[in-house]
Design a protein around this motif. Sequence first.
Motif, PDB file in Angstrom:
ATOM      1  N   LEU A 173      31.537  59.630  11.259  1.00 47.83           N
ATOM      2  CA  LEU A 173      32.801  59.153  11.815  1.00 47.83           C
ATOM      3  C   LEU A 173      32.764  57.630  11.840  1.00 47.83           C
ATOM      4  N   GLN A 174      33.716  56.996  11.177  1.00 42.16           N
ATOM      5  CA  GLN A 174      33.783  55.542  11.120  1.00 42.16           C
ATOM      6  C   GLN A 174      35.139  55.086  11.645  1.00 42.16           C
ATOM      7  N   MET A 175      35.118  54.263  12.701  1.00 49.45           N
ATOM      8  CA  MET A 175      36.361  53.783  13.307  1.00 49.45           C
ATOM      9  C   MET A 175      36.971  52.701  12.419  1.00 49.45           C
ATOM     10  N   HIS A 176      38.159  52.967  11.906  1.00 51.80           N
ATOM     11  CA  HIS A 176      38.738  52.130  10.860  1.00 51.80           C
ATOM     12  C   HIS A 176      39.950  51.370  11.381  1.00 51.80           C
ATOM     13  N   ARG A 177      40.089  50.095  11.009  1.00 48.88           N
ATOM     14  CA  ARG A 177      41.190  49.242  11.434  1.00 48.88           C
ATOM     15  C   ARG A 177      42.413  49.437  10.540  1.00 48.88           C
ATOM     16  N   SER A 178      42.866  50.635  10.417  1.00 48.82           N
ATOM     17  CA  SER A 178      44.091  50.904   9.669  1.00 48.82           C
ATOM     18  C   SER A 178      45.266  50.875  10.635  1.00 48.82           C
ATOM     19  N   VAL A 179      46.482  50.980  10.088  1.00 56.42           N
ATOM     20  CA  VAL A 179      47.692  51.055  10.913  1.00 56.42           C
ATOM     21  C   VAL A 179      48.412  52.345  10.558  1.00 56.42           C
ATOM     22  N   PRO A 180      48.478  53.338  11.477  1.00 52.15           N
ATOM     23  CA  PRO A 180      47.869  53.305  12.811  1.00 52.15           C
ATOM     24  C   PRO A 180      46.354  53.502  12.745  1.00 52.15           C
ATOM     25  N   ALA A 181      45.683  53.291  13.899  1.00 49.56           N
ATOM     26  CA  ALA A 181      44.227  53.423  13.970  1.00 49.56           C
ATOM     27  C   ALA A 181      43.793  54.825  13.550  1.00 49.56           C
ATOM     28  N   ALA A 182      42.658  54.918  12.853  1.00 48.51           N
ATOM     29  CA  ALA A 182      42.207  56.214  12.337  1.00 48.51           C
ATOM     30  C   ALA A 182      40.688  56.261  12.307  1.00 48.51           C
ATOM     31  N   ILE A 183      40.181  57.473  12.220  1.00 53.19           N
ATOM     32  CA  ILE A 183      38.745  57.709  12.071  1.00 53.19           C
ATOM     33  C   ILE A 183      38.491  58.192  10.649  1.00 53.19           C
ATOM     34  N   ASP A 184      37.757  57.399   9.867  1.00 58.36           N
ATOM     35  CA  ASP A 184      37.324  57.875   8.553  1.00 58.36           C
ATOM     36  C   ASP A 184      36.261  58.936   8.771  1.00 58.36           C
ATOM     37  N   THR A 185      36.542  60.137   8.336  1.00 58.61           N
ATOM     38  CA  THR A 185      35.696  61.296   8.630  1.00 58.61           C
ATOM     39  C   THR A 185      35.169  61.912   7.344  1.00 58.61           C
ATOM     40  N   LYS A 186      33.865  62.147   7.314  1.00 57.21           N
ATOM     41  CA  LYS A 186      33.263  62.810   6.168  1.00 57.21           C
ATOM     42  C   LYS A 186      32.306  63.873   6.677  1.00 57.21           C
ATOM     43  N   VAL A 187      32.412  65.078   6.121  1.00 55.92           N
ATOM     44  CA  VAL A 187      31.596  66.213   6.549  1.00 55.92           C
ATOM     45  C   VAL A 187      31.024  66.914   5.323  1.00 55.92           C
ATOM     46  N   TYR A 188      29.723  67.202   5.380  1.00 55.26           N
ATOM     47  CA  TYR A 188      29.061  68.047   4.382  1.00 55.26           C
ATOM     48  C   TYR A 188      28.411  69.202   5.131  1.00 55.26           C
ATOM     49  N   ALA A 189      28.682  70.427   4.712  1.00 54.41           N
ATOM     50  CA  ALA A 189      28.039  71.609   5.281  1.00 54.41           C
ATOM     51  C   ALA A 189      27.459  72.412   4.112  1.00 54.41           C
ATOM     52  N   ASP A 190      26.169  72.224   3.849  1.00 52.21           N
ATOM     53  CA  ASP A 190      25.526  72.779   2.658  1.00 52.21           C
ATOM     54  C   ASP A 190      24.611  73.950   2.994  1.00 52.21           C
ATOM     55  N   THR A 191      24.661  74.964   2.146  1.00 49.60           N
ATOM     56  CA  THR A 191      23.666  76.030   2.115  1.00 49.60           C
ATOM     57  C   THR A 191      22.980  75.951   0.763  1.00 49.60           C
ATOM     58  N   THR A 192      21.637  75.875   0.762  1.00 44.83           N
ATOM     59  CA  THR A 192      20.906  75.607  -0.479  1.00 44.83           C
ATOM     60  C   THR A 192      19.798  76.628  -0.703  1.00 44.83           C
ATOM     61  N   LEU A 193      19.734  77.140  -1.922  1.00 48.97           N
ATOM     62  CA  LEU A 193      18.618  77.943  -2.397  1.00 48.97           C
ATOM     63  C   LEU A 193      18.066  77.263  -3.641  1.00 48.97           C
ATOM     64  N   ALA A 194      16.754  76.968  -3.633  1.00 42.62           N
ATOM     65  CA  ALA A 194      16.148  76.230  -4.740  1.00 42.62           C
ATOM     66  C   ALA A 194      14.888  76.930  -5.228  1.00 42.62           C
ATOM     67  N   LEU A 195      14.713  76.948  -6.536  1.00 41.98           N
ATOM     68  CA  LEU A 195      13.516  77.472  -7.186  1.00 41.98           C
ATOM     69  C   LEU A 195      12.953  76.391  -8.080  1.00 41.98           C
ATOM     70  N   SER A 196      11.608  76.185  -8.013  1.00 43.39           N
ATOM     71  CA  SER A 196      10.994  75.080  -8.747  1.00 43.39           C
ATOM     72  C   SER A 196       9.761  75.534  -9.505  1.00 43.39           C
ATOM     73  N   TYR A 197       9.500  74.813 -10.595  1.00 47.74           N
ATOM     74  CA  TYR A 197       8.280  75.045 -11.367  1.00 47.74           C
ATOM     75  C   TYR A 197       7.813  73.715 -11.947  1.00 47.74           C
ATOM     76  N   GLY A 198       6.509  73.479 -11.900  1.00 50.72           N
ATOM     77  CA  GLY A 198       5.933  72.273 -12.494  1.00 50.72           C
ATOM     78  C   GLY A 198       4.607  72.577 -13.160  1.00 50.72           C
ATOM     79  N   ASP A 199       4.270  71.795 -14.192  1.00 47.33           N
ATOM     80  CA  ASP A 199       3.018  72.026 -14.915  1.00 47.33           C
ATOM     81  C   ASP A 199       2.600  70.727 -15.595  1.00 47.33           C
ATOM     82  N   ASP A 200       1.327  70.678 -16.003  1.00 42.91           N
ATOM     83  CA  ASP A 200       0.804  69.542 -16.754  1.00 42.91           C
ATOM     84  C   ASP A 200       1.022  69.775 -18.240  1.00 42.91           C
ATOM     85  N   PHE A 201       1.240  68.685 -18.968  1.00 44.81           N
ATOM     86  CA  PHE A 201       1.429  68.738 -20.412  1.00 44.81           C
ATOM     87  C   PHE A 201       0.533  67.690 -21.053  1.00 44.81           C
TER      88      PHE A 201
END
Length: 398
Positions: free
Chosen positions: A151-179
């Motif tokens: 939430l960022q209080m912004h000096r706009s006319v009229p006054a406003a709150i710049d709002t940004k929301v992320y709601a993430d659900t993550t499933l990750a699978l990884s693999y690594g090896d030497d070459f």
Amino acid sequence: MFKRGSVLLSATLCTFLLMNSARADESISTTIHHQYQSPRALGMGDAFVAVADDYTAIFYNPAGLARLENGQVNLSMSFAGTPGAKDFYDEYKAIEDNAALSDSAKQQAYIDLITAHFGDVYSIRTTPMEGVWVRPKWGVALIPMDLTVELQMHRSVPAAIDTKVYADTTLALSYGDDFNWFSNGRFSMGITAKFINRGFLSKKLQAIDLANSDQIVRKEDLAEGYTIDGDIGMLWTPEIPGTGFWSWMQLVRPTFGAVVRNVAETGFNNSLKLVNKDQTTENLHPEKNYRVYDLGTRWEYPRAWIFGGRGVLDIRDLGHPDFNWRRGVHAGLEFDWFVYNWWKGHYRVGMSQGYWTAGLSAELGIFNLDVVSYADDVGSRNTAVESRVYATRLNLDF
């Protein structure tokens, strides 16, 4: 949409309102959002590309999985927030719960609240539960909910709150090896495949929006979508000759890393409606994860008694639309202390996005505590604005 009090609206503005343009309501925040953050990495300036030697390698550099010597199961919960965020919410809640206020009086109270906090930025990030299981060469991670609110209080006319929301659900699978592509040293590569479901909001909230709702952000306001993407990482530790001018480098054992994140950059164009079951506007999609490039290097200190450590330097987020060199340079130092396998810890300091970071970890048996302070640059590309954050993570580490 914005509601104007004047009756002298131009025909152009009337047309604009009727079109219900989403752009006018968008937040102007230029904060670079990282899909995953580790308190350990944040303490050393969020420079971790060439380290990646624990379970967080899945998200920072999957090539690190090729170098794990033991398996690890990590269950954790974390919280991060800016000082003053709770006080601001308490002020908002006092207005919301005041039944004696008329609608117009409540709206004016919200205007006064925003005006009193012009320039302030409040954020929280919480992960109620996270589970990661890694073994040498592979790993899997599940994060049911990773919620970020800014939430960022912004000096706009009229006054406003710049709002940004992320709601993430993550499933990750990884693999690594030497070459064995290079005879001079050790070369490792890894890949992380990610499924991410995201609820997202980017909007200017005016006082009238706050007066008409009993919540600052409602899940019904979130755009939702999912993506399937991947990260590709590499690590190279050169072979250092035992004699000659370069032999001194055996003491610091340099390692170099690189990661391409979100290779496909597919965006969140389809929805499972897991967060916002009532979403009906199919052309509103969450902000995508941009394809970016991270480069890093690590230099180990010679160990002395129970102490050791490393220095790190990363260039992150190359290719992001809000990248600049101030935000892109990350550097830090980590100091290890090791008494027994079940009793050890780390101290860290660094610089991230031009601001200092510091953190520590303490491990006693399977219990691990991480605390860290860092800052996000929430200003424009030309003007830096610091938003100081304090975070903690409680871990069970097997």
